[in-house]
Design a protein around this motif. Structure first.
Motif, mmCIF file in Angstrom:
data_model
loop_
_atom_site.group_PDB
_atom_site.id
_atom_site.type_symbol
_atom_site.label_atom_id
_atom_site.label_comp_id
_atom_site.label_asym_id
_atom_site.label_seq_id
_atom_site.Cartn_x
_atom_site.Cartn_y
_atom_site.Cartn_z
ATOM 1 N N UNK A 23 0.850 -1.210 0.000
ATOM 2 C CA UNK A 23 0.000 0.000 0.000
ATOM 3 C C UNK A 23 0.878 1.250 0.000
ATOM 4 N N UNK A 24 1.912 1.236 0.846
ATOM 5 C CA UNK A 24 2.811 2.403 0.911
ATOM 6 C C UNK A 24 3.538 2.590 -0.426
ATOM 7 N N UNK A 25 3.963 1.473 -1.015
ATOM 8 C CA UNK A 25 4.668 1.527 -2.300
ATOM 9 C C UNK A 25 3.752 2.078 -3.389
ATOM 10 N N UNK A 26 2.489 1.604 -3.378
ATOM 11 C CA UNK A 26 1.494 2.058 -4.358
ATOM 12 C C UNK A 26 1.319 3.579 -4.256
ATOM 13 N N UNK A 27 1.149 4.069 -3.012
ATOM 14 C CA UNK A 27 0.925 5.509 -2.820
ATOM 15 C C UNK A 27 2.145 6.302 -3.298
ATOM 16 N N UNK A 28 3.351 5.873 -2.889
ATOM 17 C CA UNK A 28 4.566 6.606 -3.289
ATOM 18 C C UNK A 28 4.745 6.594 -4.802
ATOM 19 N N UNK A 29 4.533 5.419 -5.413
ATOM 20 C CA UNK A 29 4.792 5.278 -6.852
ATOM 21 C C UNK A 29 3.787 6.071 -7.685
ATOM 22 N N UNK A 109 -1.145 -12.443 -15.205
ATOM 23 C CA UNK A 109 -0.212 -13.462 -15.696
ATOM 24 C C UNK A 109 0.731 -12.917 -16.766
ATOM 25 N N UNK A 110 0.180 -12.165 -17.706
ATOM 26 C CA UNK A 110 1.011 -11.672 -18.816
ATOM 27 C C UNK A 110 1.702 -10.364 -18.442
ATOM 28 N N UNK A 111 0.890 -9.350 -18.098
ATOM 29 C CA UNK A 111 1.454 -8.024 -17.818
ATOM 30 C C UNK A 111 2.125 -7.964 -16.469
ATOM 31 N N UNK A 112 1.468 -8.525 -15.455
ATOM 32 C CA UNK A 112 2.001 -8.451 -14.092
ATOM 33 C C UNK A 112 3.340 -9.142 -13.976
ATOM 34 N N UNK A 113 3.426 -10.335 -14.554
ATOM 35 C CA UNK A 113 4.690 -11.073 -14.486
ATOM 36 C C UNK A 113 5.800 -10.303 -15.188
ATOM 37 N N UNK A 114 5.448 -9.675 -16.340
ATOM 38 C CA UNK A 114 6.510 -8.956 -17.053
ATOM 39 C C UNK A 114 6.908 -7.688 -16.296
ATOM 40 N N UNK A 115 5.948 -7.036 -15.620
ATOM 41 C CA UNK A 115 6.297 -5.852 -14.806
ATOM 42 C C UNK A 115 7.277 -6.266 -13.705
ATOM 43 N N UNK A 116 6.929 -7.361 -13.009
ATOM 44 C CA UNK A 116 7.785 -7.818 -11.908
ATOM 45 C C UNK A 116 9.166 -8.223 -12.424
ATOM 46 N N UNK A 117 9.190 -8.958 -13.557
ATOM 47 C CA UNK A 117 10.472 -9.427 -14.089
ATOM 48 C C UNK A 117 11.340 -8.253 -14.573
ATOM 49 N N UNK A 141 9.275 7.202 -11.320
ATOM 50 C CA UNK A 141 9.682 7.150 -12.730
ATOM 51 C C UNK A 141 9.438 5.780 -13.364
ATOM 52 N N UNK A 142 9.689 4.725 -12.599
ATOM 53 C CA UNK A 142 9.669 3.384 -13.194
ATOM 54 C C UNK A 142 8.422 2.594 -12.796
ATOM 55 N N UNK A 143 8.114 2.580 -11.488
ATOM 56 C CA UNK A 143 6.997 1.742 -11.030
ATOM 57 C C UNK A 143 5.638 2.418 -11.236
ATOM 58 N N UNK A 144 5.563 3.714 -10.948
ATOM 59 C CA UNK A 144 4.279 4.435 -11.022
ATOM 60 C C UNK A 144 3.590 4.301 -12.370
ATOM 61 N N UNK A 145 4.291 4.602 -13.479
ATOM 62 C CA UNK A 145 3.628 4.482 -14.794
ATOM 63 C C UNK A 145 3.128 3.062 -15.077
#
Lengths: 266, 249
Positions: A23-29, A109-117, A141-145
């Motif tokens: 939750x904190x990461x989501x808000x910051x990003x 599965x498709x987008x989430x996994x590629x975001x994490x990877x 810059x990287x996670x928020x978008x």
């Protein structure tokens, strides 16, 4: 014995610690991305890229599910002599449940996994550290978008899932099982209101935001090893799929009421 | 990189080679360890997912049936649709996302760090040593996961029916089980074997092929294994349902 007693407490504590961190990461990003110049443009770009990557898997996953739904619903309805209700029932279930749920699962599965990877590989290559070292906000810059992109892409893919799944149900019912075409087409919208469609779209925005935050957080906080990248992608997908299904239940209860049908949409 | 258009040809060929590797006797100890690992790691995910799916289906069925005064019949829809289609499908999806991604990333990491090449240099066959045990683990775990999915989905429906919707406990169980026959359980277990095989083959294939190198390659392999596994799970479920329920039940 003491370890056995400690386990539930430790598990609960680590669950809430992880939840708080996401939750904190989501808000910051997201706040960071919205404050950055061109943050929304980057999010739109991510949304387009996610939509392009997920469109074919969504079609291939949701189409057969629509066909299976039509086949089993017809078997069930025949038992009550109400085959005429097949199209309204199938379309209502698709719009309310199947399309938003499975579109979100495929995005995870498709987008989430590629975001994490992607983010885990950037962490491993010290690209994220380099951004921080230059005084830039790596989260924004990287996670928020990517999080906002998932939230924008999910409703678009939900619309695609609705169309594909209804086409699958139509194909199975009309072309394979012999339900009259005009009956299917004339009655298919009878069990549906515009509010159902809006709620379906709203649900997917919440799913997209949540799974985007989970996957981005998993990649951002991954181990700095090659296997850590795979582990981040794996953990992100599993957690996102569980999140989507638990969240779907909670939202259904909120929408339809605790007593089931107290706030029935029709 | 192998072009995507060749996948429909490459995957069956790999499945045949992997099945032949199983017949050549993979190491027993590794296989037993992998079977228990895959089951233990997949089951919690399957149980959580299907419990909430059963709960969600019950709420949705109740919302649809309540206006007709048929709230008590909610269990029928959950039992019928859940056991025949939804729970096996979700069990396959959970297996793909949990085990499929793990197998693909493990094998791809071994390829990136040249451990697979080292095995080949020693004259050992990676298909027998690495792929066959993982494929057996998935095939064994498939029906276990499907059965667990059915049980947890029905329990989820029961809990929500009883405590949230206020339906009598025995009436809820009776409607949940009224549409479920022994044939449905057998079909579910057959589906489990097929889905386990499909997930295992896709994951091992994505982990074994020479993809882009480095850490990004590992992440990409895990990603492809999950998505392609899920797509093939859906198509297999549809094919099996059409074949079995369309002809025999």
């Amino acid at each position: 014995m003491l370890a056995l007693l400690r386990w539930p407490g430790a598990t609960t504590f680590s669950f809430f610690a992880a939840l708080g961190r996401v939750v904190a990461f989501f808000a910051q990003a997201t706040v960071g991305a919205l404050r950055e110049r061109g943050g929304l443009a980057a999010a739109s770009q991510q949304a387009l890229s996610l939509t392009a990557r997920c469109a074919l898997p969504v079609v291939l996953v949701v189409g057969p599910i629509g066909a299976m739904l039509a086949m089993q619903s017809l078997t069930l309805l025949r038992g009550f002599g109400t085959e005429r209700q097949l199209a309204p029932l199938a379309v209502a279930v698709i719009v309310r449940e199947i399309a938003p749920g499975f579109a979100a699962v495929v995005v995870a599965m498709q987008g989430g996994a590629s975001i994490a990877a992607e983010l885990a590989a950037m962490r491993l290559a010290e690209e994220l550290d380099a951004l921080d070292g230059m005084g830039l906000d790596s989260r924004g810059l990287v996670a928020g978008p990517r999080i906002l992109g998932a939230a924008f892409a999910a409703p678009i893919l939900n619309a695609l899932a609705i169309v594909t799944s209804v086409a699958g149900a139509y194909g199975m019912a009309v072309l394979v099982l012999g339900v009259p075409r005009t009956l299917f087409l004339e009655t298919m919208l009878n069990g549906l209101t515009p509010l159902d469609v809006w709620l379906s779209e709203a649900k997917t925005v919440i799913f997209g935001m949540g799974l985007g935050a989970i996957c981005a957080s998993a990649g951002f906080h991954s181990e700095r090893t090659t296997t850590g990248v795979g582990r981040a992608a794996n953990g992100a997908v599993v957690t996102s799929v569980v999140f989507v299904l638990v969240c779907n239940y909670v939202l259904n209860t909120a929408i339809f009421g605790l007593s089931g049908g107290a706030v029935a949409l029709s | 990189m192998i072009p995507q258009v060749l996948l429909p040809l490459m995957l069956p060929a790999f499945a045949l080679r992997a099945t032949a590797a199983i017949l050549r006797g993979p190491p027993l100890k590794d296989t037993v360890l992998l079977v228990s690992r895959v089951i233990l790691r997949s089951l919690p995910v399957v149980v959580i997912i299907c419990f909430f799916c059963g709960a969600m289906l019950t709420v949705q069925a109740a919302a649809s049936l309540a206006p007709f005064g048929a709230l008590r019949m909610s269990g029928l829809i959950v039992g019928f649709g859940g056991v025949r289609e939804v729970f096996p499908l979700l069990a396959g999806g959970a297996l793909a996302s949990r085990t499929g991604a793990e197998i693909a990333s493990q094998l791809q990491a071994m390829r990136v760090t040249r451990q697979v090449e080292a095995l080949e240099m020693m004259g050992l066959d990676p298909l027998v040593l690495l792929v066959a045990p993982r494929l057996i683990a998935c095939v064994v775990a498939g029906p276990v996961c499907v059965f667990a999915a059915m049980v947890s989905g029905l329990v989820g429906g029961q809990v929500i029916g009883q405590f949230q919707l206020g339906i009598d406990r025995s009436a809820m169980w009776a409607t949940l089980l009224s549409a479920v026959g022994v044939g449905d359980l057998v079909v579910g277990l057959i589906k489990g074997v097929v889905l386990g095989f499909v997930v295992g083959v896709v994951a091992c294939y994505e982990g074994s092929i020479v993809a882009e190198g480095g850490a990004r390659g590992v992440g990409a392999a895990a990603n492809r294994a999950v998505v392609r596994g899920m797509v093939l799970v859906c198509l297999s479920c549809l094919g099996l349902s059409a074949l079995i329920y369309g002809r025999f039940l």
